[in-house]
Design a protein around this motif. Structure first.
Motif, PDB file in Angstrom:
ATOM      1  N   MET A 165      -5.785   7.486  -2.542  1.00 18.98           N
ATOM      2  CA  MET A 165      -4.672   6.721  -3.107  1.00 18.98           C
ATOM      3  C   MET A 165      -4.080   5.675  -2.158  1.00 18.98           C
ATOM      4  O   MET A 165      -3.735   4.568  -2.607  1.00 18.98           O
ATOM      5  N   PRO A 166      -3.929   5.957  -0.847  1.00 19.85           N
ATOM      6  CA  PRO A 166      -3.367   4.909   0.023  1.00 19.85           C
ATOM      7  C   PRO A 166      -4.192   3.622   0.004  1.00 19.85           C
ATOM      8  O   PRO A 166      -3.626   2.525  -0.134  1.00 19.85           O
ATOM      9  N   LEU A 167      -5.514   3.737   0.111  1.00 15.32           N
ATOM     10  CA  LEU A 167      -6.358   2.549   0.077  1.00 15.32           C
ATOM     11  C   LEU A 167      -6.320   1.891  -1.298  1.00 15.32           C
ATOM     12  O   LEU A 167      -6.323   0.648  -1.412  1.00 15.32           O
ATOM     13  N   PHE A 168      -6.261   2.704  -2.337  1.00 16.64           N
ATOM     14  CA  PHE A 168      -6.186   2.182  -3.703  1.00 16.64           C
ATOM     15  C   PHE A 168      -4.953   1.296  -3.880  1.00 16.64           C
ATOM     16  O   PHE A 168      -5.045   0.172  -4.397  1.00 16.64           O
ATOM     17  N   ILE A 169      -3.805   1.785  -3.455  1.00 17.45           N
ATOM     18  CA  ILE A 169      -2.569   1.005  -3.586  1.00 17.45           C
ATOM     19  C   ILE A 169      -2.592  -0.207  -2.651  1.00 17.45           C
ATOM     20  O   ILE A 169      -2.131  -1.301  -3.018  1.00 17.45           O
ATOM     21  N   THR A 170      -3.158  -0.051  -1.457  1.00 18.09           N
ATOM     22  CA  THR A 170      -3.274  -1.183  -0.534  1.00 18.09           C
ATOM     23  C   THR A 170      -4.120  -2.291  -1.137  1.00 18.09           C
ATOM     24  O   THR A 170      -3.778  -3.482  -1.035  1.00 18.09           O
ATOM     25  N   GLN A 171      -5.225  -1.922  -1.778  1.00 17.34           N
ATOM     26  CA  GLN A 171      -6.096  -2.918  -2.404  1.00 17.34           C
ATOM     27  C   GLN A 171      -5.394  -3.609  -3.570  1.00 17.34           C
ATOM     28  O   GLN A 171      -5.567  -4.813  -3.783  1.00 17.34           O
ATOM     29  N   TRP A 172      -4.614  -2.842  -4.328  1.00 18.79           N
ATOM     30  CA  TRP A 172      -3.846  -3.439  -5.426  1.00 18.79           C
ATOM     31  C   TRP A 172      -2.836  -4.447  -4.895  1.00 18.79           C
ATOM     32  O   TRP A 172      -2.725  -5.565  -5.416  1.00 18.79           O
ATOM     33  N   LEU A 173      -2.138  -4.085  -3.823  1.00 23.22           N
ATOM     34  CA  LEU A 173      -1.155  -4.993  -3.237  1.00 23.22           C
ATOM     35  C   LEU A 173      -1.834  -6.241  -2.678  1.00 23.22           C
ATOM     36  O   LEU A 173      -1.339  -7.364  -2.850  1.00 23.22           O
ATOM     37  N   SER A 174      -2.981  -6.051  -2.035  1.00 23.98           N
ATOM     38  CA  SER A 174      -3.708  -7.188  -1.454  1.00 23.98           C
ATOM     39  C   SER A 174      -4.234  -8.135  -2.527  1.00 23.98           C
ATOM     40  O   SER A 174      -4.359  -9.349  -2.312  1.00 23.98           O
ATOM     41  N   ALA A 175      -4.546  -7.561  -3.701  1.00 23.46           N
ATOM     42  CA  ALA A 175      -5.072  -8.375  -4.804  1.00 23.46           C
ATOM     43  C   ALA A 175      -3.974  -9.134  -5.552  1.00 23.46           C
ATOM     44  O   ALA A 175      -4.275  -9.964  -6.412  1.00 23.46           O
ATOM     45  N   GLY A 176      -2.729  -8.846  -5.229  1.00 21.51           N
ATOM     46  CA  GLY A 176      -1.624  -9.536  -5.886  1.00 21.51           C
ATOM     47  C   GLY A 176      -0.488  -8.644  -6.306  1.00 21.51           C
ATOM     48  O   GLY A 176       0.602  -9.121  -6.633  1.00 21.51           O
ATOM     49  N   GLY A 177      -0.729  -7.337  -6.344  1.00 21.93           N
ATOM     50  CA  GLY A 177       0.339  -6.409  -6.667  1.00 21.93           C
ATOM     51  C   GLY A 177       0.972  -6.686  -8.021  1.00 21.93           C
ATOM     52  O   GLY A 177       0.283  -6.846  -9.034  1.00 21.93           O
ATOM     53  N   MET A 178       2.272  -6.778  -8.031  1.00 21.89           N
ATOM     54  CA  MET A 178       3.011  -6.976  -9.274  1.00 21.89           C
ATOM     55  C   MET A 178       2.747  -8.336  -9.915  1.00 21.89           C
ATOM     56  O   MET A 178       3.076  -8.557 -11.075  1.00 21.89           O
TER      57      MET A 178
END
Length: 329
Positions: A165-178
């Motif tokens: 999950m930490p890497l998953f959320i990091t990748q989401w944030l790096s891709a643009g997040g919200m």
């Protein structure tokens, strides 16, 4: 970006620690602090000085006000057993998110991993989606596909996803997040089975209906939180924690009948499509290997185990023969 993590189990701790270390954790909302696991998580958060709020589902405005005070960009729910009230979903629309362990809309519900493992799935997903009025139906923000090992148990997959999950959320944030555009889920189809919370019926073995691989996967799905896949003998309920399909003649015996007891084969039982070795059995007297259980209670070939009462559910279409053949080697 600052996130609030809403959870009730220490399985969320790797994600919490990672966000805290990167100064992207606004707070932790904790539910059901009566459980030992939740109390341990609360202690960990307190030791780190994390802003901690105990959730009361009956007081949603407290949570809404807390989010506004902290100016958190989003609330991410994971491993949470209750649904946020409609007033919160409406007030925090687009900011209230959930991590679900399936390729939504497949396996919507409280325990998607149980049903995926029980059906022999070789992969699962982490899906970050917006929370909507209907459970697990909100638009999808981010997904990641992950493998399930043929020998993984329910708890094993949960721990694996927890670490991912930490890497998953990091990748989401790096891709643009919200700022990422949310994608609507596809239309729900008949093949998309619900993932209701499993009960004793879901954990029951039906020897007449279930094949070797069905029982093998069910035991994995029931290990350990349901104590194992249930069956009975002489009116006592037994729980199968581990089993293996094997290449051995069934001699035309009825499903559930003991085919062989002894070294080196172990305790072998006929299924309608082959023979299954019962590896680990739990009962009130303790945990036994299948062979030791049979020898201790003087079972004999030809005796038959009984099914445990279950609610009949449709079998998965298309048996995974490659998995079955691999296990039989």
């Amino acid at each position: 970006m600052k996130l609030i993590i809403a959870t009730q189990t220490s399985l969320a701790l790797p994600l919490i620690q990672d966000l805290y270390a990167r100064q992207q954790l606004a707070a932790v909302w904790l539910y059901d602090v009566t459980g030992e696991d939740s109390r341990q998580l609360a202690t960990q958060c307190s030791m780190l000085g994390i802003n901690l709020l105990v959730m009361d589902p009956e007081r949603p405005q407290v949570l809404i006000d807390h989010q506004k005070t902290l100016q958190a960009d989003a609330i991410v729910s994971c491993y949470l057993s209750f649904l946020f009230p409609a007033s919160m979903v409406q007030e925090l629309k687009g900011k209230l998110l959930n991590i679900h362990a399936s390729n939504l809309p497949e396996w919507r519900g409280a325990d998607p991993l149980f049903w995926q493992i029980a059906s022999g799935a070789g992969e699962t997903f982490l899906t970050l989606h917006q929370i909507a009025a209907q459970a697990d139906s909100g638009d999808i923000l981010f997904q990641q596909k992950l493998s399930i090992h043929p020998y993984d148990t329910h708890q094993g997959v949960n721990l694996y996803l927890s670490q991912k999950m930490p890497l998953f959320i990091t990748q989401w944030l790096s891709a643009g997040g919200m700022d990422l555009k949310a994608q609507p889920q596809r239309v729900l189809q008949d093949k998309d089975k619900p993932a209701t919370r499993p009960d004793s019926n879901a954990a029951g073995i039906n020897w007449q209906q279930s094949g070797c691989l069905d029982i093998f996967n069910l035991a994995r799905a029931c290990n350990p939180q349901l104590g194992g896949a249930a069956f009975s003998f002489n009116q006592e309920v037994l729980y199968l924690l581990e089993a293996t399909p094997v290449n051995h003649p069934s001699y035309g015996l009825e499903a559930g009948t003991i085919v062989h007891i002894g070294e080196p084969e172990g305790l072998l039982v006929a299924c309608h499509d082959g023979v299954l070795r019962l590896d680990v059995i739990y009962l009130s007297a303790g945990i036994f290997s299948g062979l030791r259980f049979a020898e201790r209670y003087q079972l004999q070939a030809g005796q038959r185990f009984d099914s445990y009462p279950i609610t009949k559910r449709e079998k998965q279409d298309g048996r995974n023969n490659s998995q079955y053949n691999e296990l039989c080697r």
